[in-house]
Design an enzyme around this catalytic site. Structure first.
Site, mmCIF file in Angstrom:
data_model
loop_
_atom_site.group_PDB
_atom_site.id
_atom_site.type_symbol
_atom_site.label_atom_id
_atom_site.label_comp_id
_atom_site.label_asym_id
_atom_site.label_seq_id
_atom_site.Cartn_x
_atom_site.Cartn_y
_atom_site.Cartn_z
ATOM 1 N N HIS A 6 0.834 -1.211 0.000
ATOM 2 C CA HIS A 6 0.000 0.000 0.000
ATOM 3 C C HIS A 6 0.868 1.261 0.000
ATOM 4 O O HIS A 6 1.974 1.259 0.568
ATOM 5 C CB HIS A 6 -0.872 0.042 1.262
ATOM 6 C CG HIS A 6 -2.017 -0.923 1.269
ATOM 7 N ND1 HIS A 6 -2.255 -1.789 2.322
ATOM 8 C CD2 HIS A 6 -2.999 -1.151 0.371
ATOM 9 C CE1 HIS A 6 -3.333 -2.513 2.058
ATOM 10 N NE2 HIS A 6 -3.810 -2.144 0.876
ATOM 11 N N CYS A 26 -2.908 0.779 9.668
ATOM 12 C CA CYS A 26 -3.908 -0.207 9.228
ATOM 13 C C CYS A 26 -4.908 -0.557 10.326
ATOM 14 O O CYS A 26 -6.029 -0.971 10.045
ATOM 15 C CB CYS A 26 -3.231 -1.507 8.807
ATOM 16 S SG CYS A 26 -1.925 -1.303 7.614
HETATM 17 N N1 GLY Z 1 -2.699 -8.685 4.815
HETATM 18 C C1 GLY Z 1 -3.047 -7.356 4.577
HETATM 19 C C2 GLY Z 1 -3.825 -7.191 3.355
HETATM 20 O O1 GLY Z 1 -3.575 -7.729 2.441
HETATM 21 O O2 GLY Z 1 -4.743 -6.581 3.108
#
Ligand code: GLY
Length: 264
Positions: free
Chosen positions: A160, A247
């Site tokens: 990301h 996150c």
């Molecule tokens: N494991 C984090 C994601 O892929 O979204």
């Protein structure tokens, strides 16, 4: 006051999505302990924690950030790029609807909140395996009336955008220059992570404090030297699930209940 929407670690976290990492065993007890400490740090900094019910069927559901982009004026419910994550949306919609008007990213758009970096009135969206130009166009239309500028960002080396860059203030970013070019962010000051800590660019702003992953003390030191009030947080176990500090929460302002009742 600040609200932090969080969710506990799924017992199925071992089956999480992985893009850039090799799978390795995740100690669920350690992951849960670190996550609880993360919530405690947020609480100590004045956040009200809204801890959502577990979603055992969704391995990545602790990573609530990917399911919404919460702005002052509204919240955008994403359409996650990974099919396995789309069922995480209803509970996030229920959590956010008391606080914000909701808008939605629709097919063929895909968007993960982890790709959306908001700094002041600039919204930088990383184009990735999880987020596409169709979603950027939709987001641009959704926020058009609220004075935001939406930029597409290319990056490399991580899942990301917010593994490559996060905001430490409205005009200053912490970036890994190997993964995203500083020139991508016109008008922003960019602080590079320590070169020995490529994964260190993901930090969380909570008021005037910047939380950084305890595994990256050199980068924490750089932020402190730049004048930021920093605090380390242990996040090593969920890092194995390709998740970082941002996150694990959706952070946003709500009216202070005391001020609110005084006005009534
Ligand atoms: N494991 C984090 C994601 O892929 O979204």
């Amino acid at each position: 006051m600040l609200v932090a929407v969080t969710r506990g670690v799924s017992p199925d976290i071992g089956h999480c999505e992985l893009t850039h990492l090799e799978r390795e065993p995740i100690d669920i007890d350690v992951a849960r302990t670190q996550h609880t400490l993360y919530e405690r740090v947020l609480e100590d900094l004045g956040c009200r924690i809204e801890h959502l019910a577990d979603e055992p069927d969704f391995p990545d559901s602790v990573f609530v950030e990917d399911i919404a982009v919460v702005l002052g004026e509204l919240a955008v419910i994403t359409r996650p790029g990974a099919l396995s994550r789309r069922g995480e949306r209803p509970s996030i919609e229920r959590a956010l609807s008391p606080h914000r008007r909701l808008a939605h990213i629709r097919a063929p758009g895909i968007l993960d909140g982890g790709d959306v970096l908001v700094a002041g009135r600039s919204i930088h969206v990383g184009l990735s395996t999880r987020s596409n130009v169709e979603a950027v166009e939709q987001l641009r239309r959704i926020v058009a009336d609220h004075g935001y500028e939406v930029f597409e960002v290319g990056f490399r080396g991580c899942l990301h955008l917010k593994s490559a860059a996060t905001a430490v203030s409205n005009d200053t970013l912490l970036i890994n220059p190997e993964w995203v070019d500083a020139g991508t962010f016109p008008g922003k000051t960019c602080i590079p992570v320590d070169p020995s800590e490529p994964n260190a660019a993901n930090v969380v702003r909570v008021g005037d404090t910047v939380l950084f992953a305890a595994a990256f003390p050199r980068t924490g030191g750089r932020l402190a030297a730049a004048g930021f009030d920093v605090q380390p947080v242990e996040a090593s176990e969920l890092a194995k699930a390709e998740g970082a500090l941002t996150c694990c929460s959706l952070l946003f302002d709500v009216p202070n209940p005391i001020e609110h009742s005084t006005q009534e």
